[in-house]
Scaffold this active site. Sequence first.
Site, mmCIF file in Angstrom:
data_model
loop_
_atom_site.group_PDB
_atom_site.id
_atom_site.type_symbol
_atom_site.label_atom_id
_atom_site.label_comp_id
_atom_site.label_asym_id
_atom_site.label_seq_id
_atom_site.Cartn_x
_atom_site.Cartn_y
_atom_site.Cartn_z
ATOM 1 N N ASP A 27 0.409 -0.839 0.230
ATOM 2 C CA ASP A 27 -0.271 -0.011 -0.091
ATOM 3 C C ASP A 27 0.621 1.338 0.020
ATOM 4 O O ASP A 27 1.750 1.325 -0.229
ATOM 5 C CB ASP A 27 -0.871 0.338 0.704
ATOM 6 C CG ASP A 27 -0.529 -0.165 2.476
ATOM 7 O OD1 ASP A 27 0.988 0.157 2.506
ATOM 8 O OD2 ASP A 27 -1.252 -1.080 3.267
ATOM 9 N N LYS B 228 -4.611 3.040 -0.733
ATOM 10 C CA LYS B 228 -4.810 3.341 0.686
ATOM 11 C C LYS B 228 -4.397 4.674 0.721
ATOM 12 O O LYS B 228 -3.098 5.228 1.338
ATOM 13 C CB LYS B 228 -4.336 3.168 2.065
ATOM 14 C CG LYS B 228 -5.458 2.626 2.781
ATOM 15 C CD LYS B 228 -5.237 1.568 4.326
ATOM 16 C CE LYS B 228 -6.005 0.382 4.998
ATOM 17 N NZ LYS B 228 -5.799 -0.007 5.312
ATOM 18 N N MET C 64 -1.910 9.618 13.036
ATOM 19 C CA MET C 64 -2.683 10.129 11.503
ATOM 20 C C MET C 64 -3.600 11.061 11.767
ATOM 21 O O MET C 64 -4.907 11.558 12.502
ATOM 22 C CB MET C 64 -3.567 9.084 11.939
ATOM 23 C CG MET C 64 -3.479 7.063 11.186
ATOM 24 S SD MET C 64 -4.581 6.450 11.436
ATOM 25 C CE MET C 64 -4.592 5.338 12.994
#
Length: 515
Positions: A41, A63, A178
């Site tokens: 990813d 992603k 994140m």
Amino acid sequence: MSDKKTTKGTVYLIGAGPGDPGLLTIKAKEYIETADVVVYDYLASPHLLEYAQESAQIIYVGKKGGDHTLTQEKINHLLVEKAQQGLNVARLKGGDPFVFGRGGEEAQELLDAGVAYELVPGVTSAIAAPAYAGIPVTHREHTSFVSFITGHEDPTKKETSMQWDIFAKSNATLVFLMGVKNLGNIVEKLVENGKSQETPVALVRWGTTTKQETVQGTLSNIVERVKAAKLKAPAIIVVGNVVSLRKQLRWFDKRPLFGKNIVITRARAQASNLVQTLSKLGAHCIEIPTIKIMAPADISPVKKAIESIAGYDWLVFTSVNGVKYFFDTLFSMGNDVRSLGHLKVACIGPVTKERVADFGIISDILPETFRAESVVKAFADMDMKNKKVLLPRAKKARTILPEELAKMGAIVDEVTAYETQLDNSGQEELNQLLEENAIDLITFTSSSTVSNFMALLETSEKAKLIENIKFASIGPITSDTARSLGLNPAIEAESYTIPGLVDAILAHYMNGEQS
Ligand code: SAH
């Protein structure tokens, strides 16, 4: 890819590390090398795919901040399907699979479907990105524990599990993943719950890669600074007193060529030395090979020369390619180096000499360059009259050397040992980089790298190129070619070698000419 097997394959959930390809574990590398299918990813470095077998299926599942190329459900389904076909799957995940990587969920799905799985932990960005910014996540003088926290709680969760009061009161280092989009909220919650406004904070974007960026401040001003720097995801947010250690412990982004985007135009097979040295100094190297080196279409002249090698007195090499292709042909004909025992050997330049030494042959003389004076000086004590000289070299090579040897009375046989051709495989990438203004410096290691490079440019780009980019040349001949094509090298090596070129680049940037 293997044919359908009756036994099931295994899925290896592999931590691919935070970005620096050197931070992959040995076990991870082994599994990538043997996998039938590699699934990766956004955060896994594409360099790691180079370890995969040529026959492996390589599948990108995306992603990027919620922009999923494949949904998690589809990814799980894909892993199960491939394993059920009997294929071994290397599932690469950025950092560590079990640290905010949904590795746990993927493993559960595999077990439910009766598929065997193994887990290879990786170096997590939660520790490595701060480390590359010079921030140790623990330090006895500052903190006794560290927390890894999601900066992006699952929005479908009914009750928050974020214990802001505990985060705020403890002296723990808080590492948020994140969290960039949510930075304002994170700061607000911490301050609301009593954390000092003066608490140091750093954001590290693309940590451990050549694109690493760090913005530092305190809870009172970090939101503003991040906004001003236009820093985006992916980044790690570190909150705590350990952040203040960066001032002293900073290392990765302090290296002299850090942040410089340098294009390497040499043939791919020869570029590794230059790439490695510049990378260690912090540069981001982009390989756009302009030359392909190959055996000549007709190898019969070299073969003929080798058949009559007993009649020669001297063997003269002018490049490592000449050495490689000459010996390839020699060995392919069933000879070994003993057939050269009677010859005197000359090599132009120290690197050519080293390559010849790899075959157990010590060069008798060593002209430093192709220049006439250098050749004459090196051969000064040799009686070359009527001596037969074999000169295996590139097609269309310069004539100075054979001319000088002929003037000394030698009988020179030039044979084409290899050919170079324009490599245009990187043309699209090059033009895109120019378009994006993403190049600081272009290196030229021979005249043909310059002329081939110019051939790769789309005409409309040429003017822009000359304005914004610097050129580094390996020596005066290459510089002359560059100037004749309208490029003016700002950097020229003093010794006409790769280390000489690196020294010159370093000196240029160290002298503060960093524009
Ligand atoms: N399993 C991963 C984390 C995946 S969650 C790991 O262990 O590293 C994705 C978040 O990781 C990103 O939003 C960012 O906060 C962080 N991240 C991953 N790679 C990063 C990098 N090279 N530099 C900074 N942050 C990174």
